[in-house]
Design a protein around this motif. Structure first.
Motif, PDB file in Angstrom:
ATOM      1  N   UNK A   1       4.820  -3.055  13.050  1.00 15.73           N
ATOM      2  CA  UNK A   1       4.647  -2.061  11.996  1.00 15.73           C
ATOM      3  C   UNK A   1       3.991  -0.795  12.532  1.00 15.73           C
ATOM      4  N   UNK A   2       4.386   0.322  11.942  1.00 18.25           N
ATOM      5  CA  UNK A   2       3.769   1.607  12.182  1.00 18.25           C
ATOM      6  C   UNK A   2       3.048   2.062  10.917  1.00 18.25           C
ATOM      7  N   UNK A   3       2.139   3.030  11.013  1.00 22.20           N
ATOM      8  CA  UNK A   3       1.440   3.479   9.807  1.00 22.20           C
ATOM      9  C   UNK A   3       2.381   3.881   8.680  1.00 22.20           C
ATOM     10  N   UNK A   4       3.494   4.571   9.010  1.00 22.55           N
ATOM     11  CA  UNK A   4       4.405   5.022   7.962  1.00 22.55           C
ATOM     12  C   UNK A   4       5.139   3.882   7.269  1.00 22.55           C
ATOM     13  N   UNK A   5       5.146   2.684   7.895  1.00 18.61           N
ATOM     14  CA  UNK A   5       5.792   1.538   7.260  1.00 18.61           C
ATOM     15  C   UNK A   5       5.001   1.025   6.063  1.00 18.61           C
ATOM     16  N   UNK A   6       3.698   1.261   6.045  1.00 19.19           N
ATOM     17  CA  UNK A   6       2.857   0.724   4.967  1.00 19.19           C
ATOM     18  C   UNK A   6       2.237   1.819   4.106  1.00 19.19           C
ATOM     19  N   UNK A   7       2.282   3.060   4.592  1.00 13.43           N
ATOM     20  CA  UNK A   7       1.759   4.183   3.815  1.00 13.43           C
ATOM     21  C   UNK A   7       2.921   4.886   3.130  1.00 13.43           C
ATOM     22  N   UNK A   8       3.028   4.718   1.818  1.00 10.65           N
ATOM     23  CA  UNK A   8       4.084   5.391   1.078  1.00 10.65           C
ATOM     24  C   UNK A   8       3.847   6.893   1.086  1.00 10.65           C
ATOM     25  N   UNK A   9       4.915   7.651   0.832  1.00 15.42           N
ATOM     26  CA  UNK A   9       4.787   9.102   0.828  1.00 15.42           C
ATOM     27  C   UNK A   9       3.757   9.537  -0.209  1.00 15.42           C
ATOM     28  N   UNK A  10       2.795  10.316   0.225  1.00 13.75           N
ATOM     29  CA  UNK A  10       1.742  10.777  -0.670  1.00 13.75           C
ATOM     30  C   UNK A  10       0.503   9.915  -0.647  1.00 13.75           C
ATOM     31  N   UNK A  11       0.619   8.688  -0.122  1.00 13.60           N
ATOM     32  CA  UNK A  11      -0.542   7.801  -0.033  1.00 13.60           C
ATOM     33  C   UNK A  11      -1.354   8.132   1.219  1.00 13.60           C
ATOM     34  N   UNK A  12      -2.661   8.046   1.091  1.00 10.71           N
ATOM     35  CA  UNK A  12      -3.526   8.278   2.245  1.00 10.71           C
ATOM     36  C   UNK A  12      -4.267   7.021   2.672  1.00 10.71           C
TER      37      UNK A  12
END
Length: 717
Positions: free
Chosen positions: A160-171
Motif C-alpha cells: 500500500x501507498x499513502x494514496x491507497x488509504x487517503x481518499x481525495x480531500x482526506x488528510x
C-alpha cells in the motif's frame, strides 16, 4: 469423485455461459487496471495475455492471512510447501519453484534454497498480507518484462501507498484490525496510519501475529514417529512494520522513502521424527527446532513528470534488501548424543531500476513507449555449524554452496500501440539480460556467465464494445541458481558425491496464448488457451561407473525438455441484471485444465495441477451494510498416469465449500466471519504429495485442514 467433480464443473460452465445473452452494454470487470502485464498501468481489456489480480478488498473478503489464502481461488495458480518451513513457492500453470519470479514493489526477491534433510528451507515466508494493495499474477513467461526467473510467470506483490488509504480531500487515516483463524489458532492485530500535510504524505502499517501449526485433518493419528498423522506442534509469532513517506517538491518531482522489516520466530516439536531410526544404533529423540526468519528493505525513489522529448515521465528506485534464515535443529542420537545442527543462510542485494515512458501520437494511432534498465548486485552466504553438547565441541560444518556474488544487468524496451481508432492494441517487447556468478576465491570453483535476449509480441482486437480476442507470443529464461551451479560435496565414506557445474546454460521457454473476452451489463468472461514449450531444463544426473563411489556421482546438466498446454476460463455474472435477482447478487466461475509431459521420456509432469474449478455465489447490500459469499472449489483426482511414476501417492478428488459474511453495524466498523471446508473434507494438495510413494509413512500428516473458521474486525476512523 473425479466423475462427480467433472459433472459439477460442466453444469457450472453451462449455467455461467447462459447469462451472456442477457445484455449488450459494457460492465466493469475488464476496466480493472493492472501493472504487471506491461510495467505500466493498463486496463485488463487491452492486455494480450491472461492476468489475474487480487485486490486488498478481495483479500479482506477472502479473509486471507497468507499468500496461500491470497491465491486460493485463482485458476491455474497454487502455492507449494507446508509444515515447519511453510510456503516454499508458487506454481503457475504447472511450473513451480525458482521458475516463478517473485517481486515486491518492483524489487526482485531471492530464490528459494532447500538443501534437503529437513533442517533448512529458505523460502518466501517473510511477507505480510495486511500490507498489500494487490497481488498480480502474470501467467506464462515474463522475462521480456522482468528478466531471469520469470520462466513460467511472475508474482508481483504491491504494498500500500499513502494514496491507497487517503481518499481525495482526506488528510488523516487510522484503521485498526484484529482477527482469529482456527486453522492455526492464530491471532492478529494491525494498526494502519496515514497522514497528508501540505507537500508531505506518509503511511505506517504494523501487524503482529501469534499462532501455532497449521492443522491437518482431524482423522490423522496423534502419535509419535514416522506414522504420525497430525501436524508437528509449532508456536510462532511475527512482526511486520512498513513505513512510506513521499514529498512533492513541485508538480514535476516527487521523492519517496520506504522501509520495511519483517521478523518471524517459531519453536517446533518434531514428533514425527521422535524414535525414528535411520539404522540400528542411530535413533532420534528429543527432536525440536527453533527458527528465525527476517526480511528488511530500505529504498529511495523518484518520479519526474518531465514532458520532454526523450520521455514524459521517469521513475527510478534504489533499494537495499536483506533476508536471513536461522534454523536450529536439536536432537539426541545414540551416535552423537545431544546436538544442535545450526543452519543459517543470508541473501542481500542492492537493486537499481529505472523506467522511462513516452506517449507518441500519430495519424495512424498512438504509441506508449517504455524503456529502462535494471542492475542488481547480490550476495549469498551459508553459515553451518554443529554443537555437540555432551563433548562441548563445535564442528564448523561445510556448507554445500560456497559464499558467492551475483550480478544481473538488464535493458528493455516496449511499445504498447493503439491502432485503428483503438480497436487494435498491439504490444511488442524486447529485453537483454546479462548474468554473472562469482564464487568465493577460496572455493576453487569457476565463474559463471550467461545472457539472454527475450521477446514478446501480442495483440488485442476489439470487435465491438462487448467482444474482443487476443493472442500473444512470449519468451522466458532462467539463469541457473548458485545452488545449481555450485552445490557440491564429497562423501566418500558413504560412497557418493555431488559435483559443481559452472557451465550450465539458462533454461528457456516459449509460450503461445489465444483468448476471447466478452463484456456485457450482465456478465464478463475470459476464455484462454495456452501452449508452453521448455528446453534446457536443469536436472541432476547420477553416474554409477566409478567403483570408488558405488552410490553414484551426481551433477546438474541441461537435459530436460517439457511442454505444458491447457485451457482456462473465468467469468463474473451480475444476477440482478441477468435474472432479476435481488440487486447486488452475483456469481463467479473459474476453471483451469492443463496437461504436461516430459519430452525426453513422455512421462507426465508431476507439477501440473489436476482439473480445478471454483464457483462462487454472493450478495452485497447496495449500501454495503451486509453481504455474504459462498465458494465451492472442485478438484479432480491426480493418480496413476497423472504422475511420472505410477507408485506416487494418490491425491483424491475433492469438493470444498467455504462460506464468508460481513456486517457493518455502524459506519466504518466491519465484522467478518468465515467457515472454511464446511463439509470437513479430508484432502491433500497434490503439490505436497509430489515424489511421495503410496506407502510413504504418515501420509495423513500432509493433509490440509478440516473444517475451520475465522473472524475479523476492522474499524476505520
Amino acid at each position: 469423485m473425479k466423475a462427480f467433480n467433472r459433472t459439477l464443473i460442466a453444469n457450472a460452465v453451462i449455467f455461467s455461459l447462459s447469462s451472456l445473452a442477457y445484455a449488450e452494454t459494457n460492465s466493469t470487470m475488464f476496466d480493472e487496471v493492472v501493472v504487471s502485464a506491461t510495467r505500466t498501468e493498463q486496463s485488463v481489456k487491452d492486455i494480450s495475455s491472461s492476468i489475474s489480480s487480487v485486490s486488498s478488498e478481495q483479500l479482506e473478503q477472502q479473509m486471507a492471512n497468507d499468500l496461500n489464502d491470497a491465491v486460493r481461488y485463482e485458476p491455474g495458480v497454487t502455492t507449494t510447501g507446508q509444515g515447519r518451513f511453510g510456503t516454499s513457492g508458487f506454481n503457475i500453470r504447472g511450473l513451480d519453484g525458482n521458475r516463478i519470479k517473485l517481486m515486491v514493489d518492483g524489487i526482485e526477491q531471492p530464490t528459494a534454497y532447500n538443501p534437503g534433510g529437513d533442517v533448512m528451507n529458505k523460502g518466501p515466508n517473510a511477507y505480510e498480507i495486511d500490507t498489500l494493495s494487490a497481488v498480480e499474477i502474470n501467467k506464462g513467461p515474463a522475462s521480456s518484462l522482468y528478466g531471469s526467473d520469470a520462466l513460467g510467470g511472475a508474482i508481483l506483490l504491491r504494498t500500500k501507498n499513502p494514496e491507497d488509504v487517503l481518499a481525495e480531500g482526506d488528510s488523516n487515516h487510522v484503521a485498526l484490525k484484529a482477527g482469529y483463524g482456527s486453522s492455526n489458532e492464530a491471532y492478529k492485530a494491525t494498526v494502519e496510519v496515514a497522514k497528508r500535510y501540505q507537500k508531505w504524505e506518509g503511511l505506517a502499517i504494523y501487524t503482529y501475529r501469534d499462532g501455532s501449526e497449521t492443522k491437518t485433518h482431524s482423522s490423522g493419528e496423534d502419535i509419535n514417529g514416522r506414522d504420525r498423522g497430525q501436524a508437528d506442534p509449532l508456536d510462532f509469532d511475527s512482526h511486520n512494520l512498513l513505513l512510506k513517506t513521499n514529498y512533492a517538491l513541485n508538480d514535476a518531482h516527487t521523492f519517496g522513502l520506504v522501509a520495511e522489516l519483517f521478523q518471524r520466530e517459531s519453536k517446533s516439536t518434531i514428533l514425527s521424527n521422535e524414535g525414528y531410526s535411520i539404522f540400528p544404533g542411530f535413533t532420534y529423540t528429543n527432536v525440536t527446532g527453533e527458527d528465525k526468519d527476517t526480511r528488511s528493505r530500505v529504498g529511495v525513489n523518484h518520479t519526474w513528470l518531465s514532458n520532454n522529448t526523450a520521455f514524459d515521465d521517469l521513475f527510478w528506485q534504489l533499494s537495499h534488501q536483506q533476508s536471513k534464515s536461522e534454523h536450529n535443529n536439536y536432537d539426541t542420537t545414540d551416535l552423537y548424543g545431544s546436538r544442535n545442527r545450526e543452519r543459517n543462510g543470508e541473501d542481500s542485494s542492492l537493486q537499481f531500476d529505472a523506467q522511462f515512458n513516452k506517449l507518441l501520437e500519430f495519424d495512424h494511432g498512438s504509441h506508449e513507449i517504455s524503456y529502462g534498465l535494471t542492475a542488481i548486485n547480490s550476495d549469498f552466504e551459508l553459515d553451518y555449524r554443529t554443537h555437540y553438547y555432551d563433548t562441548g565441541t563445535v564442528d564448523p560444518g561445510a556448507p554445500e554452496v560456497p559464499k558467492a556474488e551475483a550480478e544481473k544487468r538488464g535493458i528493455f524496451i516496449q511499445d504498447h500501440m493503439y491502432l485503428m481508432d483503438e480497436r487494435l492494441v498491439v504490444t511488442a517487447g524486447l529485453r537483454y539480460d546479462d548474468y554473472k556468478a562469482t564464487p568465493d576465491a577460496s572455493s576453487g570453483f569457476e565463474e559463471h556467465n550467461s545472457d539472454a535476449l527475450t521477446k514478446r509480441l501480442g495483440a488485442v482486437y476489439h470487435w465491438n464494445q462487448q467482444v474482443s480476442t487476443f493472442v500473444q507470443y512470449s519468451e522466458g529464461f532462467r539463469a541457473p541458481t548458485l545452488e545449481e551451479l555450485y552445490y557440491a560435496f564429497d562423501n566418500s565414506g558413504h560412497g557418493y558425491a555431488t559435483l559443481s557445474n559452472p557451465n550450465l546454460k539458462p533454461e528457456e521457454s516459449q509460450s503461445y496464448e489465444l483468448g476471447l473476452r466478452t463484456n456485457t451489463a450482465a456478465s464478463s468472461m475470459e476464455l484462454v488457451g495456452f501452449f508452453n514449450d521448455y528446453i534446457n531444463f536443469i536436472q541432476s544426473v547420477t553416474d554409477y561407473s566409478d567403483p570408488s563411489y558405488p552410490a553414484g556421482i551426481t551433477i546438474n546438466e541441461n537435459i530436460g525438455e517439457a511442454e505444458i498446454y491447457g485451457v482456462e476460463f473465468k467469468g463474473n455474472y451480475w444476477l440482478d441484471e441477468a435474472f432479476g435477482a435481488p440487486k447486488g447478487s452475483y456469481s463467479r466461475l473459474s476453471v483451469a485444465y492443463a496437461q504436461g509431459k516430459n519430452k525426453e521420456d513422455g512421462s507426465a509432469l508431476d507439477s501440473v495441477a489436476p482439473l480445478t474449478a471454483v464457483w462462487g455465489l454472493g450478495y452485497d447490500h447496495q449500501d454495503k451494510l451486509w453481504g455474504s459469499q459462498l465458494n465451492l472449489t472442485m478438484v479432480s483426482a491426480k493418480k496413476e498416469g497423472d504422475w511420472s511414476t505410477e507408485n506416487n501417492a494418490h491425491a483424491p478428488g475433492h469438493a470444498l465449500l467455504d462460506l464468508t459474511a460481513y456486517y457493518q453495524p455502524v459506519n466504518d466498523l466491519v465484522l467478518r466471519a468465515g467457515l472454511f471446508n464446511a463439509l470437513d473434507q479430508k484432502y491433500w494438495s497434490y503439490t505436497d504429495l509430489d515424489g511421495k510413494p503410496s506407502d510413504h509413512q504418515g501420509l495423513d500428516r500432509y493433509t490440509q485442514p478440516g473444517r475451520n473458521w475465522g473472524v475479523d474486525l476492522a474499524y476505520t476512523f
